[in-house]
Scaffold this motif. Structure first.
Motif, PDB file in Angstrom:
ATOM      1  N   LEU A  13      46.647  40.790  38.549  1.00 23.98           N
ATOM      2  CA  LEU A  13      47.157  40.591  39.893  1.00 23.98           C
ATOM      3  C   LEU A  13      47.520  41.951  40.473  1.00 23.98           C
ATOM      4  O   LEU A  13      48.156  42.774  39.811  1.00 23.98           O
ATOM      5  CB  LEU A  13      48.392  39.684  39.851  1.00 23.98           C
ATOM      6  CG  LEU A  13      49.246  39.532  41.105  1.00 23.98           C
ATOM      7  CD1 LEU A  13      48.451  38.909  42.237  1.00 23.98           C
ATOM      8  CD2 LEU A  13      50.489  38.699  40.789  1.00 23.98           C
ATOM      9  N   PHE A  14      47.106  42.193  41.726  1.00 23.18           N
ATOM     10  CA  PHE A  14      47.357  43.465  42.396  1.00 23.18           C
ATOM     11  C   PHE A  14      48.056  43.197  43.729  1.00 23.18           C
ATOM     12  O   PHE A  14      47.508  42.501  44.587  1.00 23.18           O
ATOM     13  CB  PHE A  14      46.041  44.209  42.659  1.00 23.18           C
ATOM     14  CG  PHE A  14      45.190  44.438  41.432  1.00 23.18           C
ATOM     15  CD1 PHE A  14      45.209  45.657  40.768  1.00 23.18           C
ATOM     16  CD2 PHE A  14      44.371  43.416  40.950  1.00 23.18           C
ATOM     17  CE1 PHE A  14      44.419  45.863  39.644  1.00 23.18           C
ATOM     18  CE2 PHE A  14      43.582  43.611  39.813  1.00 23.18           C
ATOM     19  CZ  PHE A  14      43.599  44.827  39.166  1.00 23.18           C
ATOM     20  N   ILE A  15      49.259  43.753  43.890  1.00 22.34           N
ATOM     21  CA  ILE A  15      49.977  43.638  45.157  1.00 22.34           C
ATOM     22  C   ILE A  15      50.453  45.028  45.567  1.00 22.34           C
ATOM     23  O   ILE A  15      50.642  45.906  44.723  1.00 22.34           O
ATOM     24  CB  ILE A  15      51.175  42.676  45.083  1.00 22.34           C
ATOM     25  CG1 ILE A  15      52.232  43.215  44.119  1.00 22.34           C
ATOM     26  CG2 ILE A  15      50.754  41.278  44.709  1.00 22.34           C
ATOM     27  CD1 ILE A  15      53.543  42.483  44.199  1.00 22.34           C
ATOM     28  N   SER A  16      50.616  45.242  46.860  1.00 21.71           N
ATOM     29  CA  SER A  16      51.082  46.553  47.320  1.00 21.71           C
ATOM     30  C   SER A  16      51.840  46.410  48.623  1.00 21.71           C
ATOM     31  O   SER A  16      51.796  45.369  49.289  1.00 21.71           O
ATOM     32  CB  SER A  16      49.897  47.508  47.517  1.00 21.71           C
ATOM     33  OG  SER A  16      49.071  47.074  48.585  1.00 21.71           O
ATOM     34  N   ASP A  17      52.552  47.466  48.972  1.00 21.76           N
ATOM     35  CA  ASP A  17      53.155  47.620  50.290  1.00 21.76           C
ATOM     36  C   ASP A  17      54.061  46.444  50.679  1.00 21.76           C
ATOM     37  O   ASP A  17      53.855  45.789  51.697  1.00 21.76           O
ATOM     38  CB  ASP A  17      52.049  47.830  51.336  1.00 21.76           C
ATOM     39  CG  ASP A  17      51.269  49.114  51.070  1.00 21.76           C
ATOM     40  OD1 ASP A  17      51.738  50.184  51.495  1.00 21.76           O
ATOM     41  OD2 ASP A  17      50.221  49.039  50.411  1.00 21.76           O
ATOM     42  N   VAL A  18      55.065  46.227  49.836  1.00 25.00           N
ATOM     43  CA  VAL A  18      56.087  45.221  50.138  1.00 25.00           C
ATOM     44  C   VAL A  18      57.164  45.834  51.033  1.00 25.00           C
ATOM     45  O   VAL A  18      57.703  45.178  51.919  1.00 25.00           O
ATOM     46  CB  VAL A  18      56.696  44.668  48.834  1.00 25.00           C
ATOM     47  CG1 VAL A  18      57.740  43.593  49.135  1.00 25.00           C
ATOM     48  CG2 VAL A  18      55.608  44.110  47.924  1.00 25.00           C
ATOM     49  N   HIS A  19      57.500  47.094  50.789  1.00 25.61           N
ATOM     50  CA  HIS A  19      58.438  47.866  51.604  1.00 25.61           C
ATOM     51  C   HIS A  19      59.846  47.270  51.616  1.00 25.61           C
ATOM     52  O   HIS A  19      60.416  47.002  52.689  1.00 25.61           O
ATOM     53  CB  HIS A  19      57.902  48.030  53.032  1.00 25.61           C
ATOM     54  CG  HIS A  19      56.740  48.981  53.129  1.00 25.61           C
ATOM     55  ND1 HIS A  19      56.894  50.330  53.326  1.00 25.61           N
ATOM     56  CD2 HIS A  19      55.400  48.768  53.022  1.00 25.61           C
ATOM     57  CE1 HIS A  19      55.711  50.916  53.346  1.00 25.61           C
ATOM     58  NE2 HIS A  19      54.780  49.985  53.154  1.00 25.61           N
ATOM     59  N   LEU A  20      60.412  47.086  50.434  1.00 24.52           N
ATOM     60  CA  LEU A  20      61.799  46.650  50.353  1.00 24.52           C
ATOM     61  C   LEU A  20      62.689  47.703  51.007  1.00 24.52           C
ATOM     62  O   LEU A  20      62.668  48.876  50.644  1.00 24.52           O
ATOM     63  CB  LEU A  20      62.215  46.458  48.892  1.00 24.52           C
ATOM     64  CG  LEU A  20      61.443  45.395  48.097  1.00 24.52           C
ATOM     65  CD1 LEU A  20      61.936  45.347  46.664  1.00 24.52           C
ATOM     66  CD2 LEU A  20      61.570  44.034  48.750  1.00 24.52           C
ATOM     67  N   GLY A  21      63.470  47.270  51.970  1.00 25.71           N
ATOM     68  CA  GLY A  21      64.294  48.169  52.758  1.00 25.71           C
ATOM     69  C   GLY A  21      64.017  47.998  54.243  1.00 25.71           C
ATOM     70  O   GLY A  21      64.890  48.242  55.082  1.00 25.71           O
ATOM     71  N   MET A  22      62.801  47.566  54.562  1.00 26.55           N
ATOM     72  CA  MET A  22      62.483  47.188  55.939  1.00 26.55           C
ATOM     73  C   MET A  22      62.984  45.771  56.186  1.00 26.55           C
ATOM     74  O   MET A  22      63.016  44.950  55.270  1.00 26.55           O
ATOM     75  CB  MET A  22      60.967  47.248  56.169  1.00 26.55           C
ATOM     76  CG  MET A  22      60.386  48.640  56.193  1.00 26.55           C
ATOM     77  SD  MET A  22      58.581  48.631  56.381  1.00 26.55           S
ATOM     78  CE  MET A  22      58.412  47.802  57.969  1.00 26.55           C
TER      79      MET A  22
END
Length: 269
Positions: A13-22
């Motif tokens: 599984l590949f995930i990216s760019d969740v940007h916790l903090g936005m």
């Protein structure tokens, strides 16, 4: 993919760019997605944490801890977790090669599929000329992106009241602005060239928030997209095939049914 709530077991599984903090991100949707997918190996392909935003304003609601626990629970059940640092969480590049809670932190990785093909896995900011050579301009772009997301909140509140689907101002702008389209093309071509030079079958990346799978440059290019707006991920099945998952397309019908049911129940009262 079915909408029955069944758990899907995949090889990677590949995930990216969740940007916790936005503030305008899809953490709840990602948690729901992770509940439905179990993987032997999970690659976080950069920018899970948005250090740029957290430096300006600390924002860490309880669901962020819930998401982190989801990852750790999967590691405890035997999943291998690989975290590839991106430009927004570049502080992690000081810890390359180390492990944190069973999570390996790396700059790039080679993933070998079930049928023996090698793929370069990398966030991709290393091939973004703006990030590499004009970081101040990248920060301005980040501000503009966040501003667009704030406008999206208002626009889509109105669209929901009118019964219309979600619409992305930032995605529209990327499609309309020729320079942005040209940049994405050059980015994809640069990643394809790096994969070719690395003598691998393809490349799996993130960074530009545009999910894609294609062979335009003679290399299998895969981009896992983002969880700011699009809610997309890449999976590898146990026979070595890759699929681009658009979670909104899977979860939206169930949400609409629940909304209609609540509306009917209110009417009965």
């Amino acid at each position: 993919m079915d909408q029955t709530g069944a758990v899907h077991n995949v090889r990677a599984l590949f995930i990216s760019d969740v940007h916790l903090g936005m503030r305008a991100i899809r953490v709840t949707e990602l948690i729901q997605f992770l509940e439905r997918y179990e993987a032997d190996t999970i690659y976080v392909v950069g920018d899970l944490i948005d250090g740029w935003r957290l430096q300006k304003e600390w924002y860490w609601p309880p669901e962020y801890d819930q998401l982190a626990q989801s990852f750790f629970d999967k590691a405890n059940r035997g999943a291998k977790l690989v975290y590839l640092a991106g430009n927004h969480d570049e502080f992690l590049r000081d810890y390359l090669g180390t492990y944190f809670g069973g999570v390996e932190i790396v700059d790039r990785a080679i993933h070998t599929t079930a049928d023996g093909k090698d793929y370069l896995v990398i966030h991709g900011d290393q091939f973004d000329v703006v990030v590499a050579n004009a970081k101040w301009l990248a920060h301005i772009g980040d501000w503009a992106y966040n501003f667009a997301l704030k406008i999206n909140v208002v626009v889509n509140w109105v669209r929901r009241r009118l019964g219309l689907s979600y619409w992305s101002l930032s995605a529209w702008a990327k499609r309309k602005v020729k320079n942005a389209v040209s940049f994405m093309g050059r980015f994809e071509e640069a990643l394809a060239l790096e994969a070719r030079n690395s003598k691998v079958e393809g490349v799996i990346c993130g960074h530009i928030h545009q999910a894609a799978m294609h062979h335009k440059f003679g290399i299998h290019y895969l981009n896992s997209g983002d969880w700011v707006e699009s809610c997309t991920a890449i999976i590898e099945t146990h026979d070595g095939a890759f699929e681009l998952i658009r979670w909104k397309d899977i979860s939206a019908p169930r949400k609409r049914r629940r909304w209609r049911r609540r509306k009917d129940e209110t009417a009965d009262i």
